[in-house]
Design a protein around this motif. Structure first.
Motif, PDB file in Angstrom:
ATOM      1  N   VAL A   1       0.823  -1.208   0.000  1.00 39.37           N
ATOM      2  CA  VAL A   1       0.000   0.000   0.000  1.00 39.37           C
ATOM      3  C   VAL A   1       0.852   1.251   0.000  1.00 39.37           C
ATOM      4  N   ILE A   2       2.186   1.122   0.145  1.00 40.42           N
ATOM      5  CA  ILE A   2       2.990   2.349   0.185  1.00 40.42           C
ATOM      6  C   ILE A   2       3.407   2.763  -1.227  1.00 40.42           C
ATOM      7  N   LYS A   3       3.595   4.068  -1.376  1.00 41.15           N
ATOM      8  CA  LYS A   3       3.942   4.604  -2.699  1.00 41.15           C
ATOM      9  C   LYS A   3       5.314   4.096  -3.115  1.00 41.15           C
ATOM     10  N   ASP A   4       5.480   3.872  -4.385  1.00 39.65           N
ATOM     11  CA  ASP A   4       6.749   3.466  -5.005  1.00 39.65           C
ATOM     12  C   ASP A   4       7.371   2.207  -4.395  1.00 39.65           C
ATOM     13  N   ALA A   5       6.574   1.312  -3.854  1.00 38.18           N
ATOM     14  CA  ALA A   5       7.166   0.054  -3.388  1.00 38.18           C
ATOM     15  C   ALA A   5       7.585  -0.749  -4.612  1.00 38.18           C
ATOM     16  N   LYS A   6       8.762  -1.379  -4.516  1.00 40.19           N
ATOM     17  CA  LYS A   6       9.233  -2.160  -5.665  1.00 40.19           C
ATOM     18  C   LYS A   6       8.566  -3.530  -5.654  1.00 40.19           C
ATOM     19  N   LEU A   7       7.980  -3.905  -6.775  1.00 43.56           N
ATOM     20  CA  LEU A   7       7.339  -5.215  -6.862  1.00 43.56           C
ATOM     21  C   LEU A   7       8.335  -6.237  -7.392  1.00 43.56           C
ATOM     22  N   PRO A   8       8.251  -7.484  -6.927  1.00 37.63           N
ATOM     23  CA  PRO A   8       9.139  -8.526  -7.448  1.00 37.63           C
ATOM     24  C   PRO A   8       8.873  -8.769  -8.938  1.00 37.63           C
ATOM     25  N   GLU A   9       9.896  -9.260  -9.629  1.00 37.98           N
ATOM     26  CA  GLU A   9       9.805  -9.403 -11.075  1.00 37.98           C
ATOM     27  C   GLU A   9       8.657 -10.320 -11.495  1.00 37.98           C
ATOM     28  N   VAL A  10       8.497 -11.424 -10.741  1.00 40.01           N
ATOM     29  CA  VAL A  10       7.463 -12.390 -11.103  1.00 40.01           C
ATOM     30  C   VAL A  10       6.081 -11.731 -11.096  1.00 40.01           C
ATOM     31  N   PHE A  11       5.943 -10.683 -10.260  1.00 42.76           N
ATOM     32  CA  PHE A  11       4.676  -9.960 -10.200  1.00 42.76           C
ATOM     33  C   PHE A  11       4.479  -9.050 -11.402  1.00 42.76           C
ATOM     34  N   THR A  12       5.528  -8.280 -11.702  1.00 46.12           N
ATOM     35  CA  THR A  12       5.393  -7.336 -12.802  1.00 46.12           C
ATOM     36  C   THR A  12       5.292  -8.061 -14.128  1.00 46.12           C
ATOM     37  N   LYS A  13       5.980  -9.216 -14.215  1.00 44.99           N
ATOM     38  CA  LYS A  13       6.029  -9.921 -15.484  1.00 44.99           C
ATOM     39  C   LYS A  13       4.758 -10.732 -15.745  1.00 44.99           C
ATOM     40  N   PHE A  14       4.254 -11.418 -14.699  1.00 44.28           N
ATOM     41  CA  PHE A  14       3.133 -12.342 -14.920  1.00 44.28           C
ATOM     42  C   PHE A  14       1.818 -11.840 -14.325  1.00 44.28           C
ATOM     43  N   GLY A  15       1.899 -10.817 -13.492  1.00 47.77           N
ATOM     44  CA  GLY A  15       0.688 -10.321 -12.850  1.00 47.77           C
ATOM     45  C   GLY A  15      -0.083  -9.407 -13.773  1.00 47.77           C
ATOM     46  N   ALA A  16      -1.251  -8.988 -13.336  1.00 47.71           N
ATOM     47  CA  ALA A  16      -2.060  -8.100 -14.152  1.00 47.71           C
ATOM     48  C   ALA A  16      -2.491  -6.925 -13.297  1.00 47.71           C
ATOM     49  N   VAL A  17      -2.706  -5.803 -13.930  1.00 48.97           N
ATOM     50  CA  VAL A  17      -3.180  -4.637 -13.204  1.00 48.97           C
ATOM     51  C   VAL A  17      -4.669  -4.481 -13.485  1.00 48.97           C
ATOM     52  N   ALA A  18      -5.443  -4.448 -12.408  1.00 51.00           N
ATOM     53  CA  ALA A  18      -6.887  -4.328 -12.568  1.00 51.00           C
ATOM     54  C   ALA A  18      -7.233  -2.986 -13.195  1.00 51.00           C
ATOM     55  N   VAL A  19      -8.199  -3.022 -14.122  1.00 52.43           N
ATOM     56  CA  VAL A  19      -8.653  -1.777 -14.738  1.00 52.43           C
ATOM     57  C   VAL A  19      -9.838  -1.261 -13.938  1.00 52.43           C
ATOM     58  N   LYS A  20      -9.685  -0.123 -13.313  1.00 51.06           N
ATOM     59  CA  LYS A  20     -10.739   0.475 -12.493  1.00 51.06           C
ATOM     60  C   LYS A  20     -11.428  -0.559 -11.603  1.00 51.06           C
ATOM     61  N   PRO A  21     -10.707  -1.079 -10.623  1.00 47.69           N
ATOM     62  CA  PRO A  21     -11.343  -2.080  -9.752  1.00 47.69           C
ATOM     63  C   PRO A  21     -12.542  -1.483  -9.013  1.00 47.69           C
ATOM     64  N   GLN A  22     -13.579  -2.302  -8.823  1.00 49.75           N
ATOM     65  CA  GLN A  22     -14.784  -1.840  -8.133  1.00 49.75           C
ATOM     66  C   GLN A  22     -14.537  -1.756  -6.640  1.00 49.75           C
ATOM     67  N   THR A  23     -15.189  -0.810  -5.997  1.00 49.36           N
ATOM     68  CA  THR A  23     -15.158  -0.745  -4.537  1.00 49.36           C
ATOM     69  C   THR A  23     -16.553  -0.411  -4.046  1.00 49.36           C
ATOM     70  N   VAL A  24     -16.814  -0.793  -2.798  1.00 46.12           N
ATOM     71  CA  VAL A  24     -18.074  -0.424  -2.154  1.00 46.12           C
ATOM     72  C   VAL A  24     -17.696   0.061  -0.760  1.00 46.12           C
ATOM     73  N   ALA A  25     -18.289   1.145  -0.299  1.00 39.81           N
ATOM     74  CA  ALA A  25     -17.926   1.703   1.009  1.00 39.81           C
ATOM     75  C   ALA A  25     -18.210   0.711   2.132  1.00 39.81           C
TER      76      ALA A  25
END
Lengths: 559, 365
Positions: free
Chosen positions: B320-344
């Motif tokens: 949750v912290i800004k500019d945290a470095k992600l491991p390579e396996v995450f950046t390479k194989f993971g996906a970034v959610a497009v506008k993830p839904q939230t509910v209060a």
């Protein structure tokens, strides 16, 4: 005059001794069962000091709750009937026939009983579900039907019937039945008049246990039934752990109590009607090779049933544990000895779970044997109403959900000197709670069947009560004691429901480790879960096999 | 007489053995508290079963602060929280980690936590700070619940994998999706909340009617859905699973890669990035904690760079912290959610039960 006075003293001393025997188990159950359960039920039903008994009516008139109650009851009855139907021939074969590999097989059929349901559900789906054996052979799929639940219950409880009924059956003197036949009774009439009444209490005990287990079924119903089928136990878990609706959970717990109480009352009644001193003999004398085509066919049928129903699901587990990325091999097993690559799911290599489990199970078995043994000894002699009540009380832990006990522990054992919430002893204590009823159930029929005159004769000859127990009862019950120990041990190894609440991360037990591995994605985790399950299976089988050995070596010289 | 004696001695020994063992158990527990006047050296973290951290990182914490972390795993997320509510005032530990936005209100309404503003909170992303003014809880990680797909299936069928909630209800994807019972599974609930976020409190039921007509399958838990029904997972392949779409996490594909040997060059599964619901997990200092100072230090540590960057490969969640470095396996194989839904959290708390009930009668019956 003198004589009368001695008798009075003796009977006083007798009941004092019995009270003494009962004290240990009574305290154990009061502290580790009754107090936690009453406290958590009270928390649900008492709000601001006022008892909300109205809640009972409210909850019990909800249609969804009624549907759950109805399903729970009928599936338990059906499961029990089906288990008896399939397992009684097995009990007969194991009791009366001698065949190569019998001991191994008897140990193996007990393994399912102690495997965690998470694992068994997986294996069972592979057989009954899509692409399973049935599907490939006949295009039949049973996975979301109630048949899958019923068959899985048979798979789990086959051993309960084979062991409780078969254990006694093998010690019944076949000459009694032969005598009846010599006197002109037909084969069936002789069996019905002689053997069946003698077996009655054991069959009732076996059926009772199967009913209790299936009535309180949790994992099987959850995995094989899908979300459409729910038992009271599943509902209690959901209400307590997920929704925190303690009052609904409390009402359901009371309903479960009532149902279990009713079953136990029926059970006590059948026992009282049937209880007689049986003439027990060494099982080695009663079993012989099958003779004639009929007996061979029976043996073949039982073996085929075991193969299909018990061995096939177990084989699927083994197959999956060996199925590595580069073909079959022991890769997953080797991976178990290493720390998690990322230091992840455990703080120790998964293989350590094996030693944790063994240690816990040994302590739990010791506790169960001491508590259960004392209780069984106290209950042996002709019992008054109080004692019969005590007898029934000892069975209650089997009918109360693990989540109720677990949450009860949490809110009661939280103050010194009993702040045990973070202590490892809580795990074996919870496991022993489930083990004690087994010890009592297995020892009691045998203890009660001991001819009281033997004890009286020994007492008349001047033996102290302890000596009487040692010389008369112990040799006769040693076998039952060992079987009970084996059961308690195996149950502790596989116990999941209560353990998962209290096991600490640095020392997970085998089933907890399996569940954690299954809870993470990826091939290595899945393979390791299957490998650990296979190890659990083998450890249980070996433990049970060792017991079978000890029993025969010791008892052969004594009869 | 000698036999009698032997029996008595054995029985006594057995009984003593049990008591001694019990005493040992008690002792190991007490050792943390019985440190006399000096400050306690152990800080206890209560969490759900999915908590994991590298041993080296926990050792680092001990080196920096002098406290040893004892982790107490307490069941799944819901059960773990409910246990804390039951033991309120006499908690099992000092810090609780693992209450997410779907359960946050239940925890706050029950007053479980002592407010504390963690050092380093300024580094934490704003949208994760759902209790910003009161600091009763500290955000620790986020994770996205999304539909995963079996790449091979869609390549073989020459069919584009679904991308959005709308896609899942289209005839092209009939009988392909498996999800979890929302009453018993947190990804199941997350997916339902995602649909609430997308279609609103009035529209989600219609969406689920369409999903049902389109042959969505419901099983009880994530383990079954993912390992038994989903054809893209390692377990599913062995189980000859036939559903190429499953409700899981955005981080599941990297896990499929990481836990394979040899590691493939491409993840076997992908993420439908328009089907995501964002979960945020929080930690808090428990009221009545025996080691409050240690608990505060632990909260500081949970949002420190060291812990945050260690987290992804252990719990498969995002920092949750800004500019945290992600491991390579995450950046390479993971996906970034497009506008993830939230509910209060408040809306969820108010409606959760009712939504679950109507979902059950709509989808299960």
């Amino acid at each position: 005059m003198v004589l009368a006075r001695t008798e009075v003293t003796k009977s006083v001393r007798g009941s004092a001794a019995r009270l003494g025997l009962m004290a240990g188990p009574a305290v154990f159950f009061a502290v580790f069962f009754a107090y936690p359960v009453v406290a958590i039920v009270g928390r649900g039903l008492e709000i601001d000091g006022v008892w909300q008994f109205g809640r009972i009516g409210e909850v019990l008139s909800r249609p969804d709750i009624l549907r759950v109650l109805w399903f729970t009851t009928w599936q338990a009855l059906a499961s029990t009937a089906l288990t008896l139907l399939i397992a009684l021939p097995g009990a007969y074969v194991f009791a009366r026939f001698d065949f190569p590999g019998k001991r191994l097989l008897r140990a193996v059929v007990t393994v399912p009983f102690v495997l965690p349901t998470v694992v068994v559900g997986t294996a069972f789906l592979a057989l009954l579900g899509r692409g399973g054996l049935l599907d490939e052979l006949w295009g039949v799929r049973l996975d979301t039907t109630v048949w899958a639940i019923l068959l899985a219950h048979v798979f789990f409880n086959y051993a309960v019937v084979v062991r409780t009924v078969g254990g006694l059956w093998s010690q019944l003197d076949p000459r009694q039945e032969e005598a009846a036949r010599v006197l002109g009774a037909g084969r069936f009439a002789a069996w019905r008049r002689v053997t069946l009444p003698a077996l009655g209490p054991a069959v009732a005990a076996g059926a009772l246990m199967v009913f209790l287990f299936t009535f309180t079924s949790f994992g099987v119903v959850q995995i094989l039934g899908g979300p459409t089928f729910s038992t009271v136990e599943v509902e209690i878990y959901r209400q307590t752990a997920q929704l925190l609706d303690l009052s609904t959970a409390a009402v359901l717990t009371l309903v479960q109590f009532a149902a279990v109480g009713a079953v136990l009352a029926v059970h006590a009644w059948t026992i009282r009607r049937r209880e007689t001193a049986l003439k027990l003999v060494d099982p080695a004398q009663t079993a012989r090779r099958p003779r004639g085509p009929g007996q061979w066919a029976l043996l073949g049928g039982v073996l085929a049933t075991i193969l299909l129903l018990v061995l096939a699901p177990l084989a699927v587990l083994v197959e999956r544990s060996l199925d590595g990325p580069g073909g079959y091999g022991f890769d997953h097993y080797r991976a178990l000895t290493a720390m998690d690559a990322s230091g992840g799911a455990f703080l120790v290599p998964p293989i350590d779970a094996v030693w944790n489990s063994l240690r816990y199970a040994l302590v739990a078995t010791a506790i169960a044997l001491v508590v259960g043994g004392l209780a069984a000894a106290a209950l042996t002699r002709k019992a008054g109403r109080l004692l019969r009540g005590f007898d029934a009380l000892l069975m209650l832990p089997l009918g109360v959900s693990a989540v109720t006990v677990g949450f009860g522990f949490l809110i009661t054992l939280d103050k010194p000197p009993l702040d045990l919430r973070a202590s490892w002893i809580l795990v074996p204590l919870a496991q022993a709670l489930v083990g004690v009823p087994f010890v009592v159930r297995m020892m009691l029929p045998v203890l009660r069947a001991v001819d009281g005159r033997l004890r009286e004769a020994a007492a008349v000859l001047g033996a102290s009560p302890l000596r009487v127990w040692r010389e008369v009862d112990l040799p006769l019950v040693r076998r039952a004691l060992l079987i009970a120990a084996g059961f308690a041990f195996a149950i502790s190894l596989g116990e999941f429901g209560a353990t998962v609440f209290i096991a600490r991360p640095d020392n997970p037990t085998l089933p907890v480790a399996v569940a954690r591995l299954l809870g993470r994605p990826g091939e290595l985790n899945y393979g390791q879960a299957m490998a650990l399950s296979t190890i659990l299976m083998v450890v249980c089988a070996v433990a049970l096999l060792v017991l079978e050995r000890i029993r025969t070596d010791r008892s052969s010289g004594e009869f | 007489m000698s036999t009698t004696k032997k029996i008595t001695v054995t029985a006594l020994a057995a009984a003593l053995g049990v008591t001694t063992l019990a005493a040992c158990g008690g002792e190991s527990k007490d050792s943390s508290a019985s440190d006399g006047g000096s400050k306690p050296k152990t800080v206890t973290l209560v969490s759900h079963d999915s908590f994991a951290a590298s041993a080296s990182v926990l050792k680092e914490f001990t080196k920096e602060t002098g406290y040893t972390v004892k982790v107490l795993k307490s069941g799944d997320a819901g059960a773990a929280l409910n246990k804390e509510i039951l033991t309120k005032g006499s908690p099992q530990g000092d810090v609780f980690f693992g209450v997410d936005n779907t359960l946050l209100s239940r925890a706050l309404d029950n007053g479980l936590f002592t407010p504390y503003e963690a050092k380093g909170l300024g580094q934490v992303n704003d949208e994760a700070q759902l209790d910003k003014d009161k600091h009763r809880v500290t955000p620790v990680d986020t994770g996205d619940i999304c539909v995963n797909y079996d790449k091979k299936y869609f390549a073989d069928k020459k069919l584009a994998p679904p991308q959005s909630f709308d896609d899942l209800a289209k005839p092209a994807y009939k009988n392909l999706l498996v999800t979890e019972n929302v009453a018993t599974s947190s990804p199941g609930l997350g997916f339902l909340l995602g649909s609430v976020g997308k279609y609103g409190e009035d529209g989600w039921q219609d969406y689920w009617k369409k999903l049902k007509e389109n042959g969505v399958k419901v099983v009880d838990g994530w383990e079954q859905a993912y390992n038994e029904e989903f054809s893209g997972s390692a377990g599913g392949k062995k189980a000859k699973a036939d559903r190429p779409l499953v409700v899981s996490y955005a981080s599941s594909p990297p896990a499929e890669v990481l836990f394979s040997k040899p590691q493939p060059t491409e993840a076997p599964t992908g993420v439908a990035t328009g089907t995501c619901f964002r979960q945020t997990e929080f930690a808090g200092l428990l009221k009545g904690a025996k080691n409050e100072a240690g608990g505060k230090a632990l909260l500081d540590f949970l949002v420190s760079r060291k812990f945050q960057e260690d987290m992804p490969l252990n719990m498969f969640v995002n920092p949750v912290i800004k500019d945290a470095k992600l491991p390579e396996v995450f950046t390479k194989f993971g996906a970034v959610a497009v506008k993830p839904q939230t509910v209060a959290p408040d809306t969820i708390a108010k409606n959760r039960e009712q939504w679950v009930q109507s979902w059950s009668s709509l989808v299960l019956k």
